[in-house]
Structures are given as C-alpha cells and as structure tokens.
Design an enzyme around this catalytic site. Structure first.
Site, PDB file in Angstrom:
ATOM      1  N   CYS A 275       2.127  37.843   4.354  1.00 44.03           N
ATOM      2  CA  CYS A 275       1.110  37.557   5.371  1.00 44.03           C
ATOM      3  C   CYS A 275       0.246  38.776   5.709  1.00 44.03           C
ATOM      4  O   CYS A 275      -0.989  38.684   5.729  1.00 44.03           O
ATOM      5  CB  CYS A 275       1.767  36.987   6.623  1.00 44.03           C
ATOM      6  SG  CYS A 275       2.835  38.128   7.535  1.00 44.03           S
ATOM      7  N   HIS A 323       4.313  37.456  12.225  1.00 43.40           N
ATOM      8  CA  HIS A 323       3.421  36.762  11.298  1.00 43.40           C
ATOM      9  C   HIS A 323       1.977  37.000  11.714  1.00 43.40           C
ATOM     10  O   HIS A 323       1.676  37.166  12.906  1.00 43.40           O
ATOM     11  CB  HIS A 323       3.719  35.258  11.273  1.00 43.40           C
ATOM     12  CG  HIS A 323       3.013  34.523  10.170  1.00 43.40           C
ATOM     13  ND1 HIS A 323       3.336  34.690   8.833  1.00 43.40           N
ATOM     14  CD2 HIS A 323       1.984  33.628  10.194  1.00 43.40           C
ATOM     15  CE1 HIS A 323       2.555  33.925   8.089  1.00 43.40           C
ATOM     16  NE2 HIS A 323       1.710  33.279   8.888  1.00 43.40           N
ATOM     17  N   HIS A 335      -3.745  31.981   5.748  1.00 40.35           N
ATOM     18  CA  HIS A 335      -2.562  32.855   5.779  1.00 40.35           C
ATOM     19  C   HIS A 335      -1.677  32.614   4.571  1.00 40.35           C
ATOM     20  O   HIS A 335      -1.811  31.628   3.849  1.00 40.35           O
ATOM     21  CB  HIS A 335      -1.772  32.647   7.075  1.00 40.35           C
ATOM     22  CG  HIS A 335      -1.052  31.318   7.153  1.00 40.35           C
ATOM     23  ND1 HIS A 335       0.161  31.163   7.778  1.00 40.35           N
ATOM     24  CD2 HIS A 335      -1.371  30.077   6.674  1.00 40.35           C
ATOM     25  CE1 HIS A 335       0.549  29.905   7.707  1.00 40.35           C
ATOM     26  NE2 HIS A 335      -0.354  29.223   7.039  1.00 40.35           N
TER      27      HIS A 335
END
Length: 361
Positions: A275, A323, A335
């Site tokens: 990510c 994240h 993402h």
C-alpha cells in the site's frame, strides 16, 4: 605498520564489508520506533462444514491481514532506516581510508623534517657560530632551522589530530555496525511475523469450498460497500470540492496506471506494490519524496480535513495508520489492498478513515 594503524585499517575493511552485506537484497533491519506488535492470531480451525460461519471467517481474515499490514509497515520503515545507516557507513569507510592515507603522508613528511634537522643540528648554536666563516650565513641558517622546527611541530600536531579523527571514525563505525546488527535480527523477526500471518490467512481460506469462497467474497464486498454507503450518507462528498494540483494529477495518473498489478508486501514497483509502496512511488513520479510507510506518511506529512481532501491526497486508515490509499476524486481511492489482491479502485470510505495527509507544498 603499528598496531594502531592496523586497527584502523581493519576498521575500514570491516565497514566496507558491512556495507557490502547491507547491499545484498533481502537483508533485514528493524525500525528504532517499532510499530505496534500484531495482535495474537485467532483460532484458525474451522468448525464442521455444515456450521461454518462465513461472517466470522471474514472477520478472522481481516484481523490476520491487518496484522500482516502492521508488520509490513514496520519492515518497510526498517528498510528505509537501513538505507540511511548504510550510506553513513559508506561515508565513514571513506573517511577512514582518506584519514589513513593522510596520516601516512604526514608521517613521511615529519620523518624527512626530523632527518634534515638532525643533519644540520648536530652542534649547539654557539659552536656553529664560532666555526662559521660567515656569521650572516649562520644566522640565515639558524632562521631556517627554527622555521623547520616550527613546521615539524605543526606536522606533529596535525598527525595527532588526524590520529584522533581516525579513532573517532573507527568508534562511530563500530557503533553503527552494532546498531545494524541489532536491527537485522529485529527485522528478520518482523519478516517472520508477516509470513506467519499471511500463511495463517491462506490456510484459513484453503479450508473453504468453492461455493463458500464465492460467498465469502460477496460478504467482503458487502462489508466494504456498507461502510462506503455509511460514509457517503454523512454528506461528506458534498463538501469535497478540492481540485488536484499538477503534481497531484501526475501522482494520480501513476497510481491508477498500476491497477491490476499484484500486492506484494515490501514491494514498491514496478511489477508489484504494497500500500505505501504504491503511494510513495506515485508521488516520487510526481517529483515529491515522501516517507516510505503509511505510519510515517501519517506522522510527517501535512494533515488536512477530510472535507478539504483533493485528488492526490493520501487517506490513512485504521487507528494504527497501517494502511494508506490515494484519493482520486468522486469518493473513490486507489490502493494496493492486501496479499492475494491487486491494485484497484475502491470507495474512499470503505475502511475506517484515520485522517488525510497531503504531500508536496
């Protein structure tokens, strides 16, 4: 060669060898500010097939992949620190080598000066004056001797300072090496945690029948959509009207161009991403260097209100900032979700938002 000099050379060789080891792909180091330890993995044994609770399975998988993301962030932070420390070791190695060469040159010059002074200074000044046919010539020579003595004294002082510098460089190199060795062990442990969490998730999924896997995928999509709908129902999208800067547009183009590429923990392109690897590389392509990990992106970058969000901004998710995604507009983000998935578009509110940060000016 003296013992001290051999020690400094050994230190230089050690530093160079250390840097060589650090350059090997996969060498691991840990962050000085470790991320929160992953929570204890839940029980992975599924009940008999007829009583499997797929919603419970979904929650277990979310926990496992979340913990893997936390460990991945720690791993990535350590990797960045290792690069910095390796560069510092390289500079120390260069200083040690240059200092050793300078010390050898100073010793040669000091030795030559001492031999010259010995040849001309065998008799006391009074005796040389009595034996000299030309007092003026003697005085000139005496002046040169004094200058030579002063020069020799200066050389000795410079030698002492150079020796002290070399000793400090050697100490710094030794301390840096010890720090890296500790980090190497810690990062290796972080890697084990990542692999353990991912293996546990894969094992859990492998126990499902085909129909159950399909149903699980539907549950996961429903959970994400419910979260997105709840976010949109707040009316937040009505207030988000920010327009991307030229750099933000370029970062968005890079990130969306990676759609379909697989998630791989620790990866930052070009074939795969995690990510924060995706977001950091997207902004690097736009000419802006940002921290490598989601936690450091949250810690170091400028924070903006969700309602002030514009394309290119980074959305940080979960309370531990484990994240990160890039906002692309219209309530969506791009993402790299987790192992087994690919870079994709999703609802910006499909996960719990911690906050928004803005790279660049």
């Amino acid at each position: 060669m003296g013992t001290g000099k051999r020690g400094l050379i050994t230190a230089a060789v050690t530093v160079v060898c250390a840097v060589t080891v650090l350059a090997v792909p996969g060498t691991a180091f840990a962050s000085p500010d470790p991320s929160p330890a992953p929570t204890t993995a839940p029980n992975l044994t599924l009940p008999p097939s007829h009583s499997k609770d797929l919603e419970e399975v979904r929650k277990k998988l979310d926990t496992l992949y979340h913990d893997a993301a936390v460990a991945t962030d720690a791993y990535n932070a350590a990797e960045e620190q290792a690069k910095t420390q390796s560069a510092e070791l390289v500079e120390l190695a260069k200083k040690i080598v240059k200092g050793r060469e300078k010390l050898a040159e100073l010793k040669d010059r000091a030795g030559a000066a001492a031999r010259s002074q010995y040849r001309s200074g065998g008799l006391p000044d009074e005796a040389q004056l009595l034996l000299s046919d030309d007092p003026g010539e003697f005085l000139d020579g005496a002046g040169r001797v004094i200058q030579g003595q002063r020069a020799t004294k200066g050389l000795l002082g410079e030698m002492t300072r150079t020796q002290q510098d070399l000793e400090q460089y050697a100490k710094d190199a030794s301390a840096q090496w010890q720090k890296l060795e500790v980090n190497r062990k810690a990062k290796a442990e972080a890697q084990k945690k990542i692999e353990k969490q991912i293996a546990a998730a894969e094992k859990l999924e492998s126990q499902l029948e085909k129909e159950e896997k399909e149903r699980l995928a539907q549950l996961q999509e429903q959970a994400a959509q419910q979260a997105q709908n709840a976010w949109l129902d707040t009316g937040v999208l009505d207030d988000i009207k920010g327009e991307a800067t030229a750099q933000g547009q370029k970062a968005v183009r890079y990130a969306t161009a990676q759609i379909g590429k697989p998630y791989v923990w620790g990866a930052e392109g070009p074939a795969s991403f995690d990510c924060s690897g995706l977001t950091s590389q997207a902004w690097a392509d736009a000419g802006v260097a940002i921290p490598r990990t989601s936690q450091e992106q949250w810690r170091q970058l400028k924070r903006v209100a969700v309602t002030d969000m514009r394309p290119g901004d980074l959305i940080i998710y979960f309370d531990d900032a484990s994240h990160v995604a890039m906002y692309v507009g219209d309530g969506k983000m791009v993402h790299a979700p987790r192992p087994g998935r690919t870079v994709t578009l999703a609802g910006a509110g499909s996960m719990p938002i911690l906050g928004v940060v803005r790279p660049g000016a």
